[in-house]
Design a protein around this motif. Sequence first.
Motif, PDB file in Angstrom:
ATOM      1  N   PRO A   1      -2.959 -17.762  22.220  1.00 17.38           N
ATOM      2  CA  PRO A   1      -4.049 -17.233  23.055  1.00 17.38           C
ATOM      3  C   PRO A   1      -5.348 -18.018  22.904  1.00 17.38           C
ATOM      4  CG  PRO A   1      -2.864 -15.437  22.011  1.00 17.38           C
ATOM      5  CD  PRO A   1      -2.348 -16.708  21.392  1.00 17.38           C
ATOM      6  N   ARG A   2      -5.641 -18.460  21.692  1.00 13.61           N
ATOM      7  CA  ARG A   2      -6.855 -19.260  21.484  1.00 13.61           C
ATOM      8  C   ARG A   2      -6.749 -20.611  22.180  1.00 13.61           C
ATOM      9  NH1 ARG A   2      -8.492 -19.738  15.339  1.00 13.61           N
ATOM     10  NH2 ARG A   2      -9.952 -21.193  16.299  1.00 13.61           N
ATOM     11  N   GLU A   3      -5.556 -21.207  22.144  1.00 19.17           N
ATOM     12  CA  GLU A   3      -5.339 -22.476  22.837  1.00 19.17           C
ATOM     13  C   GLU A   3      -5.619 -22.332  24.333  1.00 19.17           C
ATOM     14  OE1 GLU A   3      -1.600 -24.273  20.215  1.00 19.17           O
ATOM     15  OE2 GLU A   3      -1.262 -23.283  22.115  1.00 19.17           O
ATOM     16  N   VAL A   4      -5.081 -21.282  24.914  1.00 23.75           N
ATOM     17  CA  VAL A   4      -5.223 -21.083  26.360  1.00 23.75           C
ATOM     18  C   VAL A   4      -6.662 -20.799  26.738  1.00 23.75           C
ATOM     19  CG1 VAL A   4      -4.545 -19.617  28.309  1.00 23.75           C
ATOM     20  CG2 VAL A   4      -2.838 -20.324  26.617  1.00 23.75           C
ATOM     21  N   VAL A   5      -7.344 -19.989  25.944  1.00 25.60           N
ATOM     22  CA  VAL A   5      -8.759 -19.683  26.222  1.00 25.60           C
ATOM     23  C   VAL A   5      -9.591 -20.953  26.205  1.00 25.60           C
ATOM     24  CG1 VAL A   5     -10.823 -18.614  25.235  1.00 25.60           C
ATOM     25  CG2 VAL A   5      -8.730 -17.274  25.477  1.00 25.60           C
ATOM     26  N   PHE A   6      -9.400 -21.789  25.210  1.00 22.36           N
ATOM     27  CA  PHE A   6     -10.208 -23.000  25.120  1.00 22.36           C
ATOM     28  C   PHE A   6      -9.800 -24.007  26.186  1.00 22.36           C
ATOM     29  CE2 PHE A   6     -11.726 -26.961  22.896  1.00 22.36           C
ATOM     30  CZ  PHE A   6     -13.067 -26.654  23.021  1.00 22.36           C
ATOM     31  N   LYS A   7      -8.524 -24.032  26.551  1.00 23.84           N
ATOM     32  CA  LYS A   7      -8.092 -24.902  27.650  1.00 23.84           C
ATOM     33  C   LYS A   7      -8.779 -24.507  28.951  1.00 23.84           C
ATOM     34  CE  LYS A   7      -4.567 -23.957  29.955  1.00 23.84           C
ATOM     35  NZ  LYS A   7      -4.191 -23.214  31.196  1.00 23.84           N
ATOM     36  N   ASP A   8      -8.839 -23.197  29.228  1.00 12.93           N
ATOM     37  CA  ASP A   8      -9.514 -22.718  30.442  1.00 12.93           C
ATOM     38  C   ASP A   8     -11.004 -23.039  30.403  1.00 12.93           C
ATOM     39  OD1 ASP A   8      -7.097 -21.756  31.333  1.00 12.93           O
ATOM     40  OD2 ASP A   8      -7.476 -19.690  30.692  1.00 12.93           O
ATOM     41  N   TYR A   9     -11.574 -22.935  29.220  1.00  8.71           N
ATOM     42  CA  TYR A   9     -12.984 -23.293  29.048  1.00  8.71           C
ATOM     43  C   TYR A   9     -13.207 -24.767  29.381  1.00  8.71           C
ATOM     44  CZ  TYR A   9     -17.213 -24.562  26.408  1.00  8.71           C
ATOM     45  OH  TYR A   9     -18.433 -25.077  26.027  1.00  8.71           O
ATOM     46  N   LEU A  10     -12.377 -25.641  28.822  1.00  8.28           N
ATOM     47  CA  LEU A  10     -12.520 -27.074  29.080  1.00  8.28           C
ATOM     48  C   LEU A  10     -12.351 -27.392  30.559  1.00  8.28           C
ATOM     49  CD1 LEU A  10     -10.449 -28.567  26.106  1.00  8.28           C
ATOM     50  CD2 LEU A  10     -12.940 -28.537  26.322  1.00  8.28           C
ATOM     51  N   LYS A  11     -11.398 -26.732  31.197  1.00 12.35           N
ATOM     52  CA  LYS A  11     -11.135 -27.001  32.608  1.00 12.35           C
ATOM     53  C   LYS A  11     -12.362 -26.659  33.460  1.00 12.35           C
ATOM     54  CE  LYS A  11      -7.051 -26.187  34.161  1.00 12.35           C
ATOM     55  NZ  LYS A  11      -5.794 -25.579  34.702  1.00 12.35           N
ATOM     56  N   THR A  12     -13.061 -25.587  33.115  1.00  7.99           N
ATOM     57  CA  THR A  12     -14.224 -25.169  33.897  1.00  7.99           C
ATOM     58  C   THR A  12     -15.449 -26.017  33.599  1.00  7.99           C
ATOM     59  OG1 THR A  12     -13.438 -22.879  33.996  1.00  7.99           O
ATOM     60  CG2 THR A  12     -15.780 -23.248  34.415  1.00  7.99           C
ATOM     61  N   VAL A  13     -15.745 -26.234  32.309  1.00  5.52           N
ATOM     62  CA  VAL A  13     -16.999 -26.920  31.968  1.00  5.52           C
ATOM     63  C   VAL A  13     -16.904 -28.423  32.198  1.00  5.52           C
ATOM     64  CG1 VAL A  13     -17.590 -25.109  30.323  1.00  5.52           C
ATOM     65  CG2 VAL A  13     -16.493 -27.203  29.490  1.00  5.52           C
ATOM     66  N   GLY A  14     -15.694 -28.992  32.077  1.00  7.14           N
ATOM     67  CA  GLY A  14     -15.494 -30.405  32.379  1.00  7.14           C
ATOM     68  C   GLY A  14     -15.935 -31.373  31.312  1.00  7.14           C
ATOM     69  N   PHE A  15     -16.134 -30.896  30.087  1.00  2.19           N
ATOM     70  CA  PHE A  15     -16.546 -31.809  29.013  1.00  2.19           C
ATOM     71  C   PHE A  15     -16.118 -31.248  27.667  1.00  2.19           C
ATOM     72  CE2 PHE A  15     -20.086 -28.801  29.282  1.00  2.19           C
ATOM     73  CZ  PHE A  15     -20.335 -28.511  27.952  1.00  2.19           C
ATOM     74  N   ASN A  16     -16.102 -32.134  26.675  1.00  2.25           N
ATOM     75  CA  ASN A  16     -15.859 -31.755  25.287  1.00  2.25           C
ATOM     76  C   ASN A  16     -16.948 -32.376  24.436  1.00  2.25           C
ATOM     77  OD1 ASN A  16     -14.859 -30.978  22.839  1.00  2.25           O
ATOM     78  ND2 ASN A  16     -12.856 -31.917  23.075  1.00  2.25           N
ATOM     79  N   ALA A  17     -17.612 -31.567  23.638  1.00  2.09           N
ATOM     80  CA  ALA A  17     -18.776 -32.041  22.890  1.00  2.09           C
ATOM     81  C   ALA A  17     -18.577 -32.047  21.377  1.00  2.09           C
ATOM     82  CB  ALA A  17     -19.999 -31.171  23.225  1.00  2.09           C
ATOM     83  N   GLU A  18     -17.379 -31.674  20.924  1.00  2.00           N
ATOM     84  CA  GLU A  18     -17.111 -31.630  19.482  1.00  2.00           C
ATOM     85  C   GLU A  18     -15.807 -32.364  19.199  1.00  2.00           C
ATOM     86  OE1 GLU A  18     -16.780 -28.360  15.843  1.00  2.00           O
ATOM     87  OE2 GLU A  18     -17.200 -27.713  17.885  1.00  2.00           O
ATOM     88  N   PRO A  19     -15.857 -33.522  18.567  1.00  2.00           N
ATOM     89  CA  PRO A  19     -14.638 -34.320  18.372  1.00  2.00           C
ATOM     90  C   PRO A  19     -13.650 -33.660  17.417  1.00  2.00           C
ATOM     91  CG  PRO A  19     -16.636 -35.608  17.951  1.00  2.00           C
ATOM     92  CD  PRO A  19     -17.049 -34.183  18.024  1.00  2.00           C
ATOM     93  N   VAL A  20     -12.371 -33.899  17.675  1.00  2.00           N
ATOM     94  CA  VAL A  20     -11.328 -33.598  16.700  1.00  2.00           C
ATOM     95  C   VAL A  20     -11.423 -34.633  15.583  1.00  2.00           C
ATOM     96  CG1 VAL A  20      -8.824 -33.530  16.343  1.00  2.00           C
ATOM     97  CG2 VAL A  20      -9.831 -32.601  18.457  1.00  2.00           C
ATOM     98  N   LEU A  21     -11.259 -34.203  14.346  1.00  4.93           N
ATOM     99  CA  LEU A  21     -11.297 -35.121  13.211  1.00  4.93           C
ATOM    100  C   LEU A  21      -9.887 -35.645  12.939  1.00  4.93           C
ATOM    101  CD1 LEU A  21     -13.039 -36.402  10.958  1.00  4.93           C
ATOM    102  CD2 LEU A  21     -12.432 -34.448   9.515  1.00  4.93           C
ATOM    103  N   LEU A  22      -9.692 -36.953  13.145  1.00  5.60           N
ATOM    104  CA  LEU A  22      -8.418 -37.613  12.866  1.00  5.60           C
ATOM    105  C   LEU A  22      -8.597 -38.566  11.692  1.00  5.60           C
ATOM    106  CD1 LEU A  22      -7.266 -38.581  16.494  1.00  5.60           C
ATOM    107  CD2 LEU A  22      -6.716 -36.505  15.209  1.00  5.60           C
TER     108      LEU A  22
END
Length: 412
Positions: A127-148
């Motif tokens: 559920p958290r994955e889907v919520v954040f996916k929907d958020y990304l789809k609407t806002v159109g940007f990502n401002a916090e990098p994944v740490l690899l």
Amino acid sequence: MATIIPFRAVRPTRDKVSLVAARSYQSYTLEQLEARLRDNPFSFLHIVNPGYKYDKVISGQERYNLVRNRYLEFKEDHIFVQDAQPNYYIYKIVDRDRQEFNGIVAAASALDYEKDTIKKHEDTIEPREVVFKDYLKTVGFNAEPVLLTYPDNTIIAEVIEATQTERAEFEFTTTYRDTHYLWKVSDAATVAKIREEFKAMPTIYIADGHHRSSSSFLLYKDEKERNPNHKGDESYNFFMAYLIPESDLKIHEFNRIVKDLNGLTKEEFLIELDTIYRIENRGNMPYKPTQKHHFSMYLDGEFYSLYLRKTGYTIETSLDALDAQILYKTILQPILGIEDLRDDARIAYVNGKKDVINVKSSIDSGSYAVGFGMVPVDIEEIKQIANEGLKMPPKSTFIEPKLRSGVTIYEF
């Protein structure tokens, strides 16, 4: 073969970056959040908390739409400007303890995530994955990098060191006394060198940001299905990441605190523990374990050391050998009755960067009954678990560095 590419970041202007940069939204108390929103009109928190403008709590799709609006306003006001060409971004953090982290902000491939070139070591909650996916789809940007993280690489290290002899695009210090630096890498030969070095790596690992990366992967799948002309180079095929060498990672443990003894008296609880641990009362002097399979416990005003009895627990996989898993399988689940480490309200977590006194204080206050500590995992344990396709229990690691949101932004 890892595909790590440069991208055209949207970034604050040099004079505004220290005002824009913000910690993760969830890390602020309500009082801290209110103060920053009230006193700093340039904070990235205004974008992710758009209801502040209307003195209203807003959630769901309405919030996502307003986040998009606030973001566009920051661009219209030239607080944010997009770079003209794709770059790698050398990013350095020197924290208040003088720990130094050096890495590269770049775009990582969602296809690599799917193929397991980018390896995971934690479970995610759908559920958290889907919520954040929907958020990304609407806002159109990502401002916090994944740490690899990737194996230490001499050529990449030389590029980072050479780039840092030049003047940084950004240099700012936060109120937490962490200093951040950013350099652009746009020279074609250097860009090609970085890209080829990553391309030669068979695997890289998620250190922090499993939900962000999985949500970006879900977005990629959605957009790919919707696009009849999908080619594989569209922006949705990638997500923003901060890549640092394994030797730069700082891994802390998470201590566990539990509200009650599951109906047991102190004496009954200690007798249950004695079946699988050698127990030593350490009195009121703070105690921290120094070896794997050794644990600290704070109970009723006293510290204890717990040493796992080798005959009482079977290790068959790398996950079985993980101290967080041992604690769960031998104490938290069978004795204290905690099945769900994510959602059970009886358990909480204190990151190991904080002093053991934080655990003691929680118990002494009466809010919790018992606390447990362990030594941190190391990168080899993380990699082994990921390589075996296994998943660590929740809150097994507290990993640094922690980046600020809004310094580099990736648009889909």
